[in-house]
Design a protein around this motif. Structure first.
Motif, PDB file in Angstrom:
ATOM      1  N   LEU A   1       0.843  -1.196   0.000  1.00  0.00           N
ATOM      2  CA  LEU A   1       0.000   0.000   0.000  1.00  0.00           C
ATOM      3  C   LEU A   1       0.883   1.253   0.000  1.00  0.00           C
ATOM      4  O   LEU A   1       0.575   2.242  -0.668  1.00  0.00           O
ATOM      5  CB  LEU A   1      -0.909  -0.028   1.236  1.00  0.00           C
ATOM      6  CG  LEU A   1      -1.804   1.178   1.432  1.00  0.00           C
ATOM      7  CD1 LEU A   1      -2.714   1.424   0.223  1.00  0.00           C
ATOM      8  CD2 LEU A   1      -2.656   1.009   2.701  1.00  0.00           C
ATOM      9  N   ALA A   2       1.978   1.193   0.728  1.00  0.00           N
ATOM     10  CA  ALA A   2       2.879   2.355   0.791  1.00  0.00           C
ATOM     11  C   ALA A   2       3.376   2.724  -0.608  1.00  0.00           C
ATOM     12  O   ALA A   2       3.444   3.907  -0.966  1.00  0.00           O
ATOM     13  CB  ALA A   2       4.059   2.044   1.706  1.00  0.00           C
ATOM     14  N   GLU A   3       3.710   1.719  -1.416  1.00  0.00           N
ATOM     15  CA  GLU A   3       4.161   2.002  -2.784  1.00  0.00           C
ATOM     16  C   GLU A   3       3.016   2.540  -3.646  1.00  0.00           C
ATOM     17  O   GLU A   3       3.231   3.403  -4.507  1.00  0.00           O
ATOM     18  CB  GLU A   3       4.744   0.736  -3.418  1.00  0.00           C
ATOM     19  CG  GLU A   3       6.065   0.311  -2.798  1.00  0.00           C
ATOM     20  CD  GLU A   3       6.438  -1.106  -3.209  1.00  0.00           C
ATOM     21  OE1 GLU A   3       7.330  -1.266  -4.064  1.00  0.00           O
ATOM     22  OE2 GLU A   3       5.800  -2.067  -2.695  1.00  0.00           O
ATOM     23  N   ARG A   4       1.805   2.030  -3.429  1.00  0.00           N
ATOM     24  CA  ARG A   4       0.659   2.580  -4.179  1.00  0.00           C
ATOM     25  C   ARG A   4       0.497   4.071  -3.871  1.00  0.00           C
ATOM     26  O   ARG A   4       0.209   4.873  -4.750  1.00  0.00           O
ATOM     27  CB  ARG A   4      -0.638   1.857  -3.781  1.00  0.00           C
ATOM     28  CG  ARG A   4      -0.792   0.478  -4.356  1.00  0.00           C
ATOM     29  CD  ARG A   4      -2.258   0.042  -4.184  1.00  0.00           C
ATOM     30  NE  ARG A   4      -2.424  -1.387  -4.408  1.00  0.00           N
ATOM     31  CZ  ARG A   4      -3.570  -2.035  -4.279  1.00  0.00           C
ATOM     32  NH1 ARG A   4      -4.680  -1.369  -3.908  1.00  0.00           N
ATOM     33  NH2 ARG A   4      -3.664  -3.336  -4.505  1.00  0.00           N
ATOM     34  N   ILE A   5       0.655   4.410  -2.582  1.00  0.00           N
ATOM     35  CA  ILE A   5       0.539   5.822  -2.186  1.00  0.00           C
ATOM     36  C   ILE A   5       1.666   6.632  -2.839  1.00  0.00           C
ATOM     37  O   ILE A   5       1.428   7.711  -3.398  1.00  0.00           O
ATOM     38  CB  ILE A   5       0.576   5.953  -0.636  1.00  0.00           C
ATOM     39  CG1 ILE A   5      -0.690   5.320  -0.023  1.00  0.00           C
ATOM     40  CG2 ILE A   5       0.713   7.416  -0.222  1.00  0.00           C
ATOM     41  CD1 ILE A   5      -0.667   5.210   1.502  1.00  0.00           C
ATOM     42  N   GLN A   6       2.876   6.101  -2.788  1.00  0.00           N
ATOM     43  CA  GLN A   6       4.018   6.804  -3.405  1.00  0.00           C
ATOM     44  C   GLN A   6       3.782   7.012  -4.908  1.00  0.00           C
ATOM     45  O   GLN A   6       4.068   8.091  -5.446  1.00  0.00           O
ATOM     46  CB  GLN A   6       5.301   6.015  -3.159  1.00  0.00           C
ATOM     47  CG  GLN A   6       6.548   6.698  -3.668  1.00  0.00           C
ATOM     48  CD  GLN A   6       6.850   8.001  -2.938  1.00  0.00           C
ATOM     49  OE1 GLN A   6       7.438   8.011  -1.886  1.00  0.00           O
ATOM     50  NE2 GLN A   6       6.432   9.127  -3.506  1.00  0.00           N
ATOM     51  N   ASP A   7       3.255   5.985  -5.578  1.00  0.00           N
ATOM     52  CA  ASP A   7       2.975   6.104  -7.018  1.00  0.00           C
ATOM     53  C   ASP A   7       1.914   7.169  -7.289  1.00  0.00           C
ATOM     54  O   ASP A   7       1.998   7.897  -8.280  1.00  0.00           O
ATOM     55  CB  ASP A   7       2.479   4.764  -7.580  1.00  0.00           C
ATOM     56  CG  ASP A   7       3.606   3.739  -7.696  1.00  0.00           C
ATOM     57  OD1 ASP A   7       4.781   4.133  -7.553  1.00  0.00           O
ATOM     58  OD2 ASP A   7       3.305   2.549  -7.913  1.00  0.00           O
ATOM     59  N   ALA A   8       0.922   7.251  -6.410  1.00  0.00           N
ATOM     60  CA  ALA A   8      -0.163   8.220  -6.611  1.00  0.00           C
ATOM     61  C   ALA A   8       0.292   9.645  -6.284  1.00  0.00           C
ATOM     62  O   ALA A   8      -0.264  10.614  -6.810  1.00  0.00           O
ATOM     63  CB  ALA A   8      -1.372   7.834  -5.750  1.00  0.00           C
ATOM     64  N   PHE A   9       1.298   9.773  -5.409  1.00  0.00           N
ATOM     65  CA  PHE A   9       1.787  11.101  -4.989  1.00  0.00           C
ATOM     66  C   PHE A   9       3.314  11.136  -5.127  1.00  0.00           C
ATOM     67  O   PHE A   9       4.049  11.140  -4.138  1.00  0.00           O
ATOM     68  CB  PHE A   9       1.337  11.404  -3.541  1.00  0.00           C
ATOM     69  CG  PHE A   9      -0.150  11.371  -3.390  1.00  0.00           C
ATOM     70  CD1 PHE A   9      -0.929  12.475  -3.704  1.00  0.00           C
ATOM     71  CD2 PHE A   9      -0.789  10.193  -2.996  1.00  0.00           C
ATOM     72  CE1 PHE A   9      -2.318  12.432  -3.617  1.00  0.00           C
ATOM     73  CE2 PHE A   9      -2.174  10.138  -2.898  1.00  0.00           C
ATOM     74  CZ  PHE A   9      -2.942  11.256  -3.210  1.00  0.00           C
ATOM     75  N   PRO A  10       3.785  11.166  -6.387  1.00  0.00           N
ATOM     76  CA  PRO A  10       5.233  11.018  -6.619  1.00  0.00           C
ATOM     77  C   PRO A  10       6.079  12.145  -6.036  1.00  0.00           C
ATOM     78  O   PRO A  10       7.284  11.948  -5.827  1.00  0.00           O
ATOM     79  CB  PRO A  10       5.331  10.968  -8.149  1.00  0.00           C
ATOM     80  CG  PRO A  10       4.050  11.527  -8.670  1.00  0.00           C
ATOM     81  CD  PRO A  10       3.008  11.247  -7.644  1.00  0.00           C
ATOM     82  N   ASP A  11       5.489  13.312  -5.749  1.00  0.00           N
ATOM     83  CA  ASP A  11       6.281  14.424  -5.211  1.00  0.00           C
ATOM     84  C   ASP A  11       6.313  14.437  -3.685  1.00  0.00           C
ATOM     85  O   ASP A  11       6.850  15.366  -3.075  1.00  0.00           O
ATOM     86  CB  ASP A  11       5.730  15.760  -5.730  1.00  0.00           C
ATOM     87  CG  ASP A  11       5.801  15.821  -7.248  1.00  0.00           C
ATOM     88  OD1 ASP A  11       6.761  15.252  -7.817  1.00  0.00           O
ATOM     89  OD2 ASP A  11       4.882  16.405  -7.853  1.00  0.00           O
ATOM     90  N   THR A  12       5.713  13.424  -3.073  1.00  0.00           N
ATOM     91  CA  THR A  12       5.662  13.322  -1.609  1.00  0.00           C
ATOM     92  C   THR A  12       6.684  12.275  -1.171  1.00  0.00           C
ATOM     93  O   THR A  12       6.944  11.327  -1.898  1.00  0.00           O
ATOM     94  CB  THR A  12       4.231  12.921  -1.183  1.00  0.00           C
ATOM     95  OG1 THR A  12       3.343  13.932  -1.656  1.00  0.00           O
ATOM     96  CG2 THR A  12       4.088  12.782   0.325  1.00  0.00           C
ATOM     97  N   HIS A  13       7.286  12.473   0.000  1.00  0.00           N
ATOM     98  CA  HIS A  13       8.283  11.523   0.497  1.00  0.00           C
ATOM     99  C   HIS A  13       7.628  10.550   1.473  1.00  0.00           C
ATOM    100  O   HIS A  13       7.513  10.839   2.673  1.00  0.00           O
ATOM    101  CB  HIS A  13       9.429  12.268   1.172  1.00  0.00           C
ATOM    102  CG  HIS A  13      10.027  13.322   0.293  1.00  0.00           C
ATOM    103  ND1 HIS A  13      10.488  13.056  -0.979  1.00  0.00           N
ATOM    104  CD2 HIS A  13      10.202  14.658   0.479  1.00  0.00           C
ATOM    105  CE1 HIS A  13      10.933  14.167  -1.537  1.00  0.00           C
ATOM    106  NE2 HIS A  13      10.766  15.163  -0.674  1.00  0.00           N
TER     107      HIS A  13
END
Lengths: 218, 218
Positions: free
Chosen positions: B119-131
Protein backbone atom coordinates in the motif's frame (compact mmCIF):
# COMPACT_ATOMS: atom_id res chain seq x y z
CA UNK A 1 12.98 -41.81 18.76
CA UNK A 2 13.13 -42.83 15.12
CA UNK A 3 12.95 -39.68 13.01
CA UNK A 4 12.98 -39.38 9.24
CA UNK A 5 14.29 -36.18 7.68
CA UNK A 6 13.12 -35.72 4.10
CA UNK A 7 15.46 -33.61 2.00
CA UNK A 8 19.24 -33.43 1.61
CA UNK A 9 19.72 -29.67 1.23
CA UNK A 10 21.38 -27.57 3.93
CA UNK A 11 18.24 -27.57 6.11
CA UNK A 12 17.82 -31.35 5.95
CA UNK A 13 21.50 -31.97 6.66
CA UNK A 14 21.63 -29.58 9.63
CA UNK A 15 18.50 -31.08 11.19
CA UNK A 16 19.60 -34.67 10.61
CA UNK A 17 23.05 -34.03 12.09
CA UNK A 18 21.69 -32.33 15.19
CA UNK A 19 19.09 -35.06 15.79
CA UNK A 20 21.79 -37.74 15.56
CA UNK A 21 23.90 -35.76 18.04
CA UNK A 22 20.85 -35.79 20.32
CA UNK A 23 20.88 -39.61 20.14
CA UNK A 24 17.89 -40.08 17.86
CA UNK A 25 17.80 -42.81 15.25
CA UNK A 26 17.75 -40.77 12.06
CA UNK A 27 17.11 -41.67 8.43
CA UNK A 28 17.52 -39.15 5.64
CA UNK A 29 15.10 -39.55 2.75
CA UNK A 30 15.91 -38.70 -0.83
CA UNK A 31 14.55 -39.60 -4.25
CA UNK A 32 17.54 -41.66 -5.39
CA UNK A 33 20.26 -42.27 -2.76
CA UNK A 34 22.96 -43.13 -5.30
CA UNK A 35 22.28 -40.02 -7.36
CA UNK A 36 22.29 -37.88 -4.19
CA UNK A 37 25.66 -39.25 -3.08
CA UNK A 38 27.06 -38.51 -6.50
CA UNK A 39 25.70 -34.95 -6.77
CA UNK A 40 25.94 -33.85 -3.16
CA UNK A 41 29.28 -34.76 -1.51
CA UNK A 42 28.24 -33.13 1.79
CA UNK A 43 25.71 -35.91 2.29
CA UNK A 44 28.44 -38.56 1.98
CA UNK A 45 30.62 -36.64 4.45
CA UNK A 46 27.75 -36.53 6.92
CA UNK A 47 27.11 -40.27 6.61
CA UNK A 48 30.83 -40.98 7.11
CA UNK A 49 30.90 -38.81 10.23
CA UNK A 50 27.82 -40.39 11.85
CA UNK A 51 27.73 -44.12 11.20
CA UNK A 52 24.22 -44.43 12.72
CA UNK A 53 22.81 -42.12 10.06
CA UNK A 54 21.34 -43.73 6.94
CA UNK A 55 20.34 -42.40 3.53
CA UNK A 56 17.32 -44.13 2.02
CA UNK A 57 14.67 -43.58 -0.62
CA UNK A 58 11.76 -41.42 0.62
CA UNK A 59 9.39 -44.28 1.40
CA UNK A 60 12.04 -46.46 3.04
CA UNK A 61 13.31 -43.54 5.11
CA UNK A 62 9.86 -42.84 6.53
CA UNK A 63 9.09 -46.51 7.32
CA UNK A 64 8.82 -46.99 11.05
CA UNK A 65 9.59 -43.35 11.86
CA UNK A 66 7.65 -41.87 14.76
CA UNK A 67 8.11 -38.41 13.35
CA UNK A 68 8.84 -37.12 9.86
CA UNK A 69 10.46 -33.75 9.12
CA UNK A 70 9.76 -32.21 5.72
CA UNK A 71 12.93 -30.29 4.94
CA UNK A 72 12.46 -30.22 1.17
CA UNK A 73 11.86 -27.28 -1.05
CA UNK A 74 8.38 -25.79 -0.64
CA UNK A 75 7.56 -25.77 -4.35
CA UNK A 76 8.05 -29.56 -4.56
CA UNK A 77 6.54 -30.46 -1.18
CA UNK A 78 3.40 -32.29 -2.35
CA UNK A 79 5.33 -34.17 -5.03
CA UNK A 80 8.03 -35.23 -2.56
CA UNK A 81 5.49 -36.35 0.04
CA UNK A 82 3.59 -38.28 -2.63
CA UNK A 83 6.76 -40.28 -3.21
CA UNK A 84 6.80 -41.14 0.48
CA UNK A 85 3.18 -42.15 0.07
CA UNK A 86 0.03 -41.33 1.98
CA UNK A 87 -0.11 -44.81 3.54
CA UNK A 88 3.42 -44.46 4.85
CA UNK A 89 2.60 -41.02 6.27
CA UNK A 90 -0.77 -41.97 7.76
CA UNK A 91 -0.99 -41.46 11.51
CA UNK A 92 2.44 -39.86 11.68
CA UNK A 93 3.52 -36.44 12.86
CA UNK A 94 4.90 -34.45 9.95
CA UNK A 95 6.79 -31.28 10.83
CA UNK A 96 6.78 -29.02 7.79
CA UNK A 97 9.62 -26.52 7.92
CA UNK A 98 9.46 -25.49 4.26
CA UNK A 99 8.27 -22.19 2.82
CA UNK A 100 6.24 -21.53 -0.34
CA UNK A 101 9.07 -19.59 -1.98
CA UNK A 102 8.88 -18.67 -5.64
CA UNK A 103 12.25 -17.62 -7.07
CA UNK A 104 10.98 -17.31 -10.65
CA UNK A 105 11.29 -13.51 -10.58
CA UNK A 106 14.67 -13.43 -8.81
CA UNK A 107 15.59 -12.22 -5.33
CA UNK A 108 13.88 -11.50 -3.01
CA UNK A 109 11.47 -14.30 -3.90
CA UNK A 110 7.71 -13.96 -3.58
CA UNK A 111 5.47 -16.63 -2.03
CA UNK A 112 3.25 -18.84 -4.15
CA UNK A 113 0.67 -18.91 -1.35
CA UNK A 114 -0.88 -15.57 -0.45
CA UNK A 115 -2.17 -14.94 3.06
CA UNK A 116 -5.52 -16.60 2.35
CA UNK A 117 -3.91 -20.06 2.43
CA UNK A 118 -0.68 -21.79 3.44
CA UNK A 119 1.54 -24.50 2.08
CA UNK A 120 1.11 -26.37 5.37
CA UNK A 121 -2.66 -26.51 4.80
CA UNK A 122 -2.14 -27.70 1.22
CA UNK A 123 0.00 -30.54 2.60
CA UNK A 124 -2.62 -31.34 5.26
CA UNK A 125 -5.35 -31.41 2.59
CA UNK A 126 -3.28 -33.75 0.41
CA UNK A 127 -2.48 -36.07 3.36
CA UNK A 128 -5.54 -35.90 5.61
CA UNK A 129 -4.45 -38.85 7.79
CA UNK A 130 -1.12 -37.22 8.67
CA UNK A 131 -0.73 -34.80 11.59
CA UNK A 132 0.93 -31.79 10.00
CA UNK A 133 2.65 -29.28 12.29
CA UNK A 134 4.24 -26.14 10.88
CA UNK A 135 7.33 -24.97 12.72
CA UNK A 136 10.91 -23.70 12.36
CA UNK A 137 10.18 -22.10 8.96
CA UNK A 138 10.88 -18.63 10.39
CA UNK A 139 14.55 -19.42 11.03
CA UNK A 140 17.71 -20.00 9.05
CA UNK A 141 18.95 -23.62 9.25
CA UNK A 142 21.71 -22.91 11.76
CA UNK A 143 19.31 -21.28 14.23
CA UNK A 144 16.74 -24.05 13.87
CA UNK A 145 19.18 -26.38 15.58
CA UNK A 146 21.32 -23.91 17.56
CA UNK A 147 19.04 -21.08 18.73
CA UNK A 148 21.55 -20.41 21.51
CA UNK A 149 23.84 -18.89 18.87
CA UNK A 150 21.91 -15.64 19.26
CA UNK A 151 22.73 -13.31 22.17
CA UNK A 152 19.18 -13.44 23.59
CA UNK A 153 16.42 -16.05 23.64
CA UNK A 154 14.04 -15.78 20.69
CA UNK A 155 10.67 -17.19 19.69
CA UNK A 156 9.74 -20.17 17.54
CA UNK A 157 6.16 -20.83 16.44
CA UNK A 158 4.02 -23.96 16.07
CA UNK A 159 0.75 -24.35 14.18
CA UNK A 160 -1.25 -27.56 13.86
CA UNK A 161 -4.65 -29.19 14.18
CA UNK A 162 -3.61 -32.13 16.37
CA UNK A 163 -2.75 -31.42 20.00
CA UNK A 164 -0.62 -34.56 20.51
CA UNK A 165 1.39 -33.81 17.38
CA UNK A 166 2.10 -30.32 18.72
CA UNK A 167 3.19 -31.77 22.07
CA UNK A 168 5.64 -34.08 20.25
CA UNK A 169 6.90 -31.17 18.15
CA UNK A 170 7.38 -28.91 21.16
CA UNK A 171 9.36 -31.63 22.95
CA UNK A 172 11.66 -31.87 19.95
CA UNK A 173 12.00 -28.08 19.78
CA UNK A 174 13.05 -28.04 23.43
CA UNK A 175 15.68 -30.68 22.70
CA UNK A 176 17.00 -28.39 19.97
CA UNK A 177 17.34 -25.62 22.54
CA UNK A 178 14.22 -23.56 21.89
CA UNK A 179 12.82 -22.00 25.04
CA UNK A 180 10.07 -19.65 23.86
CA UNK A 181 7.64 -21.80 21.86
CA UNK A 182 4.54 -19.89 20.73
CA UNK A 183 1.62 -22.16 19.84
CA UNK A 184 -0.36 -19.97 17.46
CA UNK A 185 -3.30 -22.38 17.14
CA UNK A 186 -4.61 -24.54 14.31
CA UNK A 187 -2.84 -25.09 11.01
CA UNK A 188 -4.44 -22.03 9.38
CA UNK A 189 -2.15 -19.93 11.58
CA UNK A 190 0.75 -21.18 9.44
CA UNK A 191 -0.43 -18.49 7.00
CA UNK A 192 1.02 -16.04 9.50
CA UNK A 193 4.46 -17.60 9.82
CA UNK A 194 4.72 -18.26 6.08
CA UNK A 195 3.79 -14.68 5.13
CA UNK A 196 6.30 -13.46 7.73
CA UNK A 197 8.94 -14.61 5.23
CA UNK A 198 8.36 -11.36 3.35
CA UNK A 199 9.68 -9.48 6.37
CA UNK A 200 12.37 -12.09 7.10
CA UNK A 201 13.74 -11.76 3.55
CA UNK A 202 13.94 -7.97 3.84
CA UNK A 203 15.74 -8.19 7.17
CA UNK A 204 18.07 -10.80 5.66
CA UNK A 205 18.72 -8.45 2.73
CA UNK A 206 19.59 -5.59 5.06
CA UNK A 207 21.61 -7.53 7.65
CA UNK A 208 23.43 -9.67 5.08
CA UNK A 209 23.06 -12.75 7.29
CA UNK A 210 20.31 -15.13 8.35
CA UNK A 211 21.64 -15.20 11.91
CA UNK A 212 18.81 -13.22 13.47
CA UNK A 213 15.37 -13.99 14.83
CA UNK A 214 12.46 -12.29 16.52
CA UNK A 215 11.50 -12.44 20.15
CA UNK A 216 7.84 -11.81 20.85
CA UNK A 217 7.75 -9.45 23.82
CA UNK A 218 4.40 -9.64 25.62
CA UNK B 1 7.27 21.12 14.47
CA UNK B 2 3.92 21.47 12.77
CA UNK B 3 2.50 18.01 12.21
CA UNK B 4 -0.78 17.06 10.59
CA UNK B 5 -2.42 13.79 11.59
CA UNK B 6 -4.93 12.57 9.03
CA UNK B 7 -7.67 10.39 10.50
CA UNK B 8 -9.78 10.56 13.66
CA UNK B 9 -9.93 6.86 14.58
CA UNK B 10 -8.15 5.47 17.62
CA UNK B 11 -4.76 5.53 15.86
CA UNK B 12 -5.10 9.13 14.75
CA UNK B 13 -6.30 10.28 18.17
CA UNK B 14 -3.50 8.48 20.06
CA UNK B 15 -0.81 9.87 17.77
CA UNK B 16 -2.23 13.40 17.83
CA UNK B 17 -2.52 13.41 21.62
CA UNK B 18 1.03 12.15 22.13
CA UNK B 19 2.50 14.65 19.66
CA UNK B 20 0.73 17.51 21.43
CA UNK B 21 2.10 16.27 24.75
CA UNK B 22 5.54 16.36 23.12
CA UNK B 23 4.95 20.08 22.39
CA UNK B 24 4.36 19.81 18.66
CA UNK B 25 1.82 22.00 16.91
CA UNK B 26 -0.74 19.43 15.79
CA UNK B 27 -3.69 19.61 13.41
CA UNK B 28 -6.05 16.69 12.95
CA UNK B 29 -7.47 16.31 9.47
CA UNK B 30 -10.91 14.91 8.70
CA UNK B 31 -13.34 15.05 5.79
CA UNK B 32 -15.96 17.19 7.53
CA UNK B 33 -15.02 18.55 10.98
CA UNK B 34 -18.62 19.24 12.05
CA UNK B 35 -19.75 15.74 11.06
CA UNK B 36 -16.76 14.21 12.90
CA UNK B 37 -17.54 16.13 16.10
CA UNK B 38 -21.12 14.95 15.91
CA UNK B 39 -20.34 11.27 15.24
CA UNK B 40 -17.16 10.86 17.26
CA UNK B 41 -17.42 12.42 20.77
CA UNK B 42 -13.87 11.28 21.63
CA UNK B 43 -12.54 13.83 19.16
CA UNK B 44 -14.38 16.65 20.92
CA UNK B 45 -13.05 15.45 24.29
CA UNK B 46 -9.51 15.45 22.94
CA UNK B 47 -9.88 19.00 21.57
CA UNK B 48 -11.29 20.18 24.91
CA UNK B 49 -8.35 18.63 26.77
CA UNK B 50 -5.66 20.12 24.53
CA UNK B 51 -6.58 23.67 23.50
CA UNK B 52 -3.62 23.84 21.06
CA UNK B 53 -5.02 20.95 19.04
CA UNK B 54 -7.22 21.81 16.06
CA UNK B 55 -9.58 19.80 13.88
CA UNK B 56 -9.66 20.90 10.25
CA UNK B 57 -10.63 19.60 6.83
CA UNK B 58 -7.95 17.41 5.22
CA UNK B 59 -6.43 20.09 3.01
CA UNK B 60 -6.51 22.79 5.69
CA UNK B 61 -4.97 20.44 8.25
CA UNK B 62 -2.02 19.64 5.99
CA UNK B 63 -1.36 23.28 5.04
CA UNK B 64 1.98 24.39 6.43
CA UNK B 65 2.70 21.04 8.10
CA UNK B 66 6.32 19.90 7.98
CA UNK B 67 5.24 16.32 8.36
CA UNK B 68 1.98 14.51 7.66
CA UNK B 69 0.91 11.26 9.33
CA UNK B 70 -1.55 9.07 7.45
CA UNK B 71 -3.54 7.39 10.22
CA UNK B 72 -6.60 6.61 8.11
CA UNK B 73 -7.94 3.28 7.10
CA UNK B 74 -5.77 1.51 4.51
CA UNK B 75 -8.62 0.76 2.12
CA UNK B 76 -9.44 4.47 1.78
CA UNK B 77 -5.86 5.79 1.82
CA UNK B 78 -5.60 7.03 -1.77
CA UNK B 79 -9.06 8.61 -1.64
CA UNK B 80 -8.29 10.38 1.65
CA UNK B 81 -4.94 11.66 0.42
CA UNK B 82 -6.57 12.86 -2.80
CA UNK B 83 -8.81 15.05 -0.65
CA UNK B 84 -5.68 16.56 0.91
CA UNK B 85 -4.44 17.08 -2.64
CA UNK B 86 -1.18 16.29 -4.37
CA UNK B 87 -0.12 19.94 -4.41
CA UNK B 88 -0.63 20.22 -0.67
CA UNK B 89 1.39 17.01 -0.11
CA UNK B 90 4.18 17.86 -2.56
CA UNK B 91 7.63 17.99 -0.95
CA UNK B 92 6.31 16.82 2.42
CA UNK B 93 7.20 13.80 4.50
CA UNK B 94 4.21 11.48 4.73
CA UNK B 95 4.43 8.73 7.35
CA UNK B 96 2.01 5.98 6.35
CA UNK B 97 1.04 3.88 9.35
CA UNK B 98 -1.96 2.20 7.73
CA UNK B 99 -2.29 -1.42 6.62
CA UNK B 100 -4.04 -2.84 3.54
CA UNK B 101 -6.60 -4.73 5.61
CA UNK B 102 -9.61 -6.31 3.95
CA UNK B 103 -12.34 -7.24 6.44
CA UNK B 104 -14.84 -8.31 3.77
CA UNK B 105 -14.51 -11.98 4.75
CA UNK B 106 -14.57 -11.39 8.53
CA UNK B 107 -11.84 -11.85 11.12
CA UNK B 108 -8.92 -12.31 10.78
CA UNK B 109 -8.85 -10.00 7.78
CA UNK B 110 -6.74 -10.66 4.70
CA UNK B 111 -4.62 -8.01 2.98
CA UNK B 112 -5.64 -6.46 -0.32
CA UNK B 113 -1.98 -6.19 -1.32
CA UNK B 114 -0.11 -9.46 -1.67
CA UNK B 115 3.64 -9.58 -1.08
CA UNK B 116 4.44 -8.45 -4.62
CA UNK B 117 3.37 -4.88 -3.81
CA UNK B 118 2.54 -2.66 -0.84
CA UNK B 119 0.00 0.00 0.00
CA UNK B 120 2.88 2.35 0.79
CA UNK B 121 4.16 2.00 -2.78
CA UNK B 122 0.66 2.58 -4.18
CA UNK B 123 0.54 5.82 -2.19
CA UNK B 124 4.02 6.80 -3.40
CA UNK B 125 2.98 6.10 -7.02
CA UNK B 126 -0.16 8.22 -6.61
CA UNK B 127 1.79 11.10 -4.99
CA UNK B 128 5.23 11.02 -6.62
CA UNK B 129 6.28 14.42 -5.21
CA UNK B 130 5.66 13.32 -1.61
CA UNK B 131 8.28 11.52 0.50
CA UNK B 132 6.43 8.47 1.76
CA UNK B 133 7.88 6.59 4.74
CA UNK B 134 6.23 3.46 6.05
CA UNK B 135 6.49 2.97 9.79
CA UNK B 136 4.60 2.05 12.99
CA UNK B 137 2.17 -0.20 11.10
CA UNK B 138 3.45 -3.27 12.97
CA UNK B 139 2.16 -1.98 16.33
CA UNK B 140 -1.11 -1.43 18.09
CA UNK B 141 -1.92 2.28 18.60
CA UNK B 142 -0.97 2.34 22.29
CA UNK B 143 2.51 0.92 21.59
CA UNK B 144 3.12 3.28 18.69
CA UNK B 145 3.18 6.13 21.19
CA UNK B 146 4.17 4.30 24.40
CA UNK B 147 6.59 1.50 23.44
CA UNK B 148 7.90 1.60 27.01
CA UNK B 149 4.66 -0.12 28.09
CA UNK B 150 6.25 -3.44 27.16
CA UNK B 151 8.67 -5.12 29.60
CA UNK B 152 11.59 -5.10 27.13
CA UNK B 153 12.67 -2.83 24.27
CA UNK B 154 11.24 -3.88 20.91
CA UNK B 155 11.83 -3.05 17.26
CA UNK B 156 10.07 -0.62 14.94
CA UNK B 157 10.74 -0.54 11.20
CA UNK B 158 11.09 2.22 8.61
CA UNK B 159 10.96 1.92 4.81
CA UNK B 160 11.28 4.77 2.34
CA UNK B 161 13.00 6.07 -0.76
CA UNK B 162 14.10 9.44 0.62
CA UNK B 163 16.96 9.50 3.14
CA UNK B 164 16.05 12.88 4.69
CA UNK B 165 12.44 11.79 5.14
CA UNK B 166 13.65 8.71 6.99
CA UNK B 167 15.90 10.83 9.21
CA UNK B 168 12.90 13.02 10.12
CA UNK B 169 10.77 9.94 10.78
CA UNK B 170 13.42 8.32 12.96
CA UNK B 171 13.76 11.51 15.02
CA UNK B 172 10.01 11.47 15.63
CA UNK B 173 10.10 7.76 16.52
CA UNK B 174 12.79 8.48 19.11
CA UNK B 175 10.64 11.21 20.60
CA UNK B 176 7.86 8.64 20.92
CA UNK B 177 10.23 6.42 22.88
CA UNK B 178 11.38 3.96 20.21
CA UNK B 179 14.96 2.86 20.71
CA UNK B 180 15.48 0.04 18.19
CA UNK B 181 14.66 1.52 14.78
CA UNK B 182 15.36 -0.88 11.91
CA UNK B 183 15.73 0.87 8.54
CA UNK B 184 14.82 -1.91 6.11
CA UNK B 185 15.69 0.07 2.99
CA UNK B 186 13.61 1.54 0.18
CA UNK B 187 9.82 1.69 0.12
CA UNK B 188 9.49 -1.77 -1.47
CA UNK B 189 10.55 -3.18 1.91
CA UNK B 190 7.15 -2.03 3.25
CA UNK B 191 5.88 -5.23 1.59
CA UNK B 192 7.64 -7.03 4.42
CA UNK B 193 6.11 -5.07 7.28
CA UNK B 194 2.66 -5.06 5.69
CA UNK B 195 2.64 -8.83 5.10
CA UNK B 196 3.85 -9.29 8.69
CA UNK B 197 0.30 -8.33 9.65
CA UNK B 198 -0.71 -11.91 8.87
CA UNK B 199 1.49 -13.06 11.74
CA UNK B 200 0.57 -10.10 13.93
CA UNK B 201 -3.15 -10.92 13.58
CA UNK B 202 -2.57 -14.54 14.57
CA UNK B 203 -0.55 -13.54 17.63
CA UNK B 204 -3.26 -11.01 18.50
CA UNK B 205 -5.87 -13.77 18.15
CA UNK B 206 -3.94 -16.04 20.48
CA UNK B 207 -2.85 -13.47 23.07
CA UNK B 208 -6.19 -11.65 23.13
CA UNK B 209 -4.42 -8.28 23.24
CA UNK B 210 -2.45 -6.06 20.90
CA UNK B 211 0.04 -5.20 23.66
CA UNK B 212 2.95 -7.17 22.25
CA UNK B 213 5.69 -6.54 19.72
CA UNK B 214 8.72 -8.22 18.26
CA UNK B 215 12.33 -7.53 19.04
CA UNK B 216 14.75 -8.41 16.28
CA UNK B 217 17.65 -10.21 17.98
CA UNK B 218 20.78 -10.05 15.81
Amino acid sequence: MKISVLGTGVVGRKIAERLVQLQHEVTIGTRDPDATLEKNPEVGQLLAQYPGLTLLSFDEAAAGAALVVHAGNGAAAIELLSEVGSQQLAGKVLIDISNPLDFSAGFPPTLFCDGSESLAERIQDAFPDTHVVKSLNTLTAELMVHPENLPEPTTVFVSGNNADAKVATEALLRELGHRDIFDLGDLSTARGTEQYLYLWLRMFGKLGTGIFNIRVVR
